[in-house]
Design an enzyme around this catalytic site. Sequence first.
Site, mmCIF file in Angstrom:
data_model
loop_
_atom_site.group_PDB
_atom_site.id
_atom_site.type_symbol
_atom_site.label_atom_id
_atom_site.label_comp_id
_atom_site.label_asym_id
_atom_site.label_seq_id
_atom_site.Cartn_x
_atom_site.Cartn_y
_atom_site.Cartn_z
ATOM 1 C CG ASP A 1 -2.205 0.700 1.056
ATOM 2 O OD1 ASP A 1 -2.311 1.527 0.139
ATOM 3 O OD2 ASP A 1 -3.133 0.453 1.861
ATOM 4 C CG ASP B 1 -9.547 2.707 -0.078
ATOM 5 O OD1 ASP B 1 -9.051 1.589 -0.285
ATOM 6 O OD2 ASP B 1 -8.935 3.639 0.487
#
Length: 728
Positions: A477, A547
């Site tokens: 990430d 997301d």
Amino acid sequence: MAIQYNKEQNVFRLDTKGTTYMIGVTKEGYIGHIYYGKRLQKAYGNYLLRTEEPPFTPAVRKREKSAFLDCFPTEYPTGGIGDYRESCLDVRDESGSIGCELFFQDYKIQKGKPRLVGLPASFGTEEEVETLEILCKDAVLDLQVTISYSVFEANDIITRNIKIENTGKQKLRLEKVYSACIDMDNRNFEMMTLTGSWARERHIQRGSLHYGKQLVSSIKGASSHQEHPFLALVTGNTTQETGEVFAMHFVYSGNFIAQAELSQFDQVRMVMGIHERDFCWNLGQGEIFQAPEVVMTYSMQGLGTMTRNFHDFYRNHLIRSQYKYKKRPVLINNWEATYFDFNSEKLLDIAREAKKDGIEMLVMDDGWFGKRNWDDSSLGDWTVNEEKITSGLPDLVEKVKEIGLDFGIWFEPEMISPDSNLYRSHKDWAIQIPGREATQSREQYVLDLSRPEVREYAYQCIASILHSAPISYVKWDMNRQLSDVGSTYLDKESQGELMHRYMLGVYEMQERLITEFPDLLLENCAGGGARFDPGMLYYSPQIWCSDNTDAIERLRIQEGTAMLYPLSTMGAHISDCPNHIVGRTTEFATRGHVALAGTFGYELDITKISAQDREQIKGQVELCHKYQELIQKGDYYRIASWDSYKPFDAWEVAAKDGSEVLLTYVQVLAVPNAHSTVLRLHGLDALAEYSLEGTEISYLGEELMNCGFLIPAQPGDFKSSLYHFIRK
Ligand code: GLA
């Protein structure tokens, strides 16, 4: 032969199966763009360089040299000498001036494609790709520039890159290096880009060109949520099946610019490269700078052909992972299930329940290390938090494996929290401007990856965790963008190199990771989809799209993403409702159908969801197994777009041999007093008969492709259906 040179005309012709690209050299040695478009058989004409009309070339009429340079269709424009359109290369010499003029020196045609040192780039065998290198020189600077074109004949793709070498004695500073340019006459072009924000990445945007410059760009140190390193010029009224498309896509994950400029003579200059903001590169004697690659395609059959050209190309010539065509595990990730509030027992509970429904991997997301119980600490301290993972990581992984699931783990290796042991002992490892308090974002700073010991530390943190237990998957990430761009490591002349050196550092670390752990499945992620770009695909076969896991929001995100990227690369999961980001409730089945158009998995607390939803998981996992190969390898067709103001969305994946087609239909909003809807399919055998699975009905391929398939009218919002047609 994909690349030919005609000496009489001084013209290079680059042919793919359906396209031709022509480059011409003038008497003086200027390198000009002649043509990009439909495949030509014999032509070598250089008349489109228009050197026979005013303002003529400098050899004929020197007094109009600037006028010539300002309209000549050049292959690689340089700054400071009289072409006032966008330059691709600005070089500052020791006297402090910017000026560079390139003349043809020599050329080289070779089979295959050389690697780009330190950068992600496409590849192919000697049978698949041929490369032309045009060597040019600026004699005053003693600078050599190599313009490379690699021709992937079967894919209708040409890639380009630029290499710059200081062959002289001066210290030079490259203040701008773009990777590609196409100069052509305007054809009433419209510009297409992908644009967005966090949780709504890569929405398709289209508008007509106006005089002046239109661009998309990122100066955030990542390709970004907001813009995408892609640009297409399309003729008016271009659809999925008709119209001309000229597209460029950048194999790079950092700052970029993609721009179209409509000039006074109705010429369009299309350029792409690293953004010049926060960029400069010192080029000492004998040094080389390699600019990243641009992928170009041309289609005269609309956007659908562009899409399939990119899909096939990325699957076969950019993604290296062994997983590109391999079955990917159906995973369950604990992020939306628990956020930071979990421990071994909770993870094992999820794993036990997940196993019952056929889920194959548990991914432990953020929060397992240091003292990380919220997003305000511990990045950089990659030691397992034994208050949460009570019996240690190897034991947890073993227990998960005993249950029958593989294990995956989350890292954010490029970051450092101010509240971390790492920061307390190495403040100078964070990107910062001396004397200025660096800006925090998500309460974190970015590590200075231009510094070798920082890369080494960050890499070893990941490697030692992976050596400690049999971990099959890593989610890498990157949750903030760069600011306060300064390095305590680089000297003051080199500060402008930091942004690019940062990207080279990320690439070096990921290369090392997949080399040391060749069986690892790597998924890139950046606060959702802020680094979904071709550069990252070179290292990881899948990237987390966004997301935002709401099925309806995902329609737009996945439509824009799938316009360029194979479905097998798009991280897509089913999450719980009301959706955590938009608060919408959709049917569980619809969430499943939308996630099937990606890597497929779950992002919810399986121990808590309703029995009605839970009962569907087994069937969904079976659907994933059933269709995964088709979805990974097939041809993708966009059939209808909710984003373009239709009340429904539809796409199709057809097997390359026409043996089966999977159609997905999502009714976003029901329409009153509606009729059934006709959808025309693609990629079938016209004269073969196809049965519609689950019914007694069959259709001829030509019926489905020309007359269409009828989707019955039905009440209700957010409904979806899958239709599977199988050749008899
Ligand atoms: C990012 C990712 C999420 C999750 C969180 C954890 O936002 O996109 O999927 O991993 O970080 O902090």
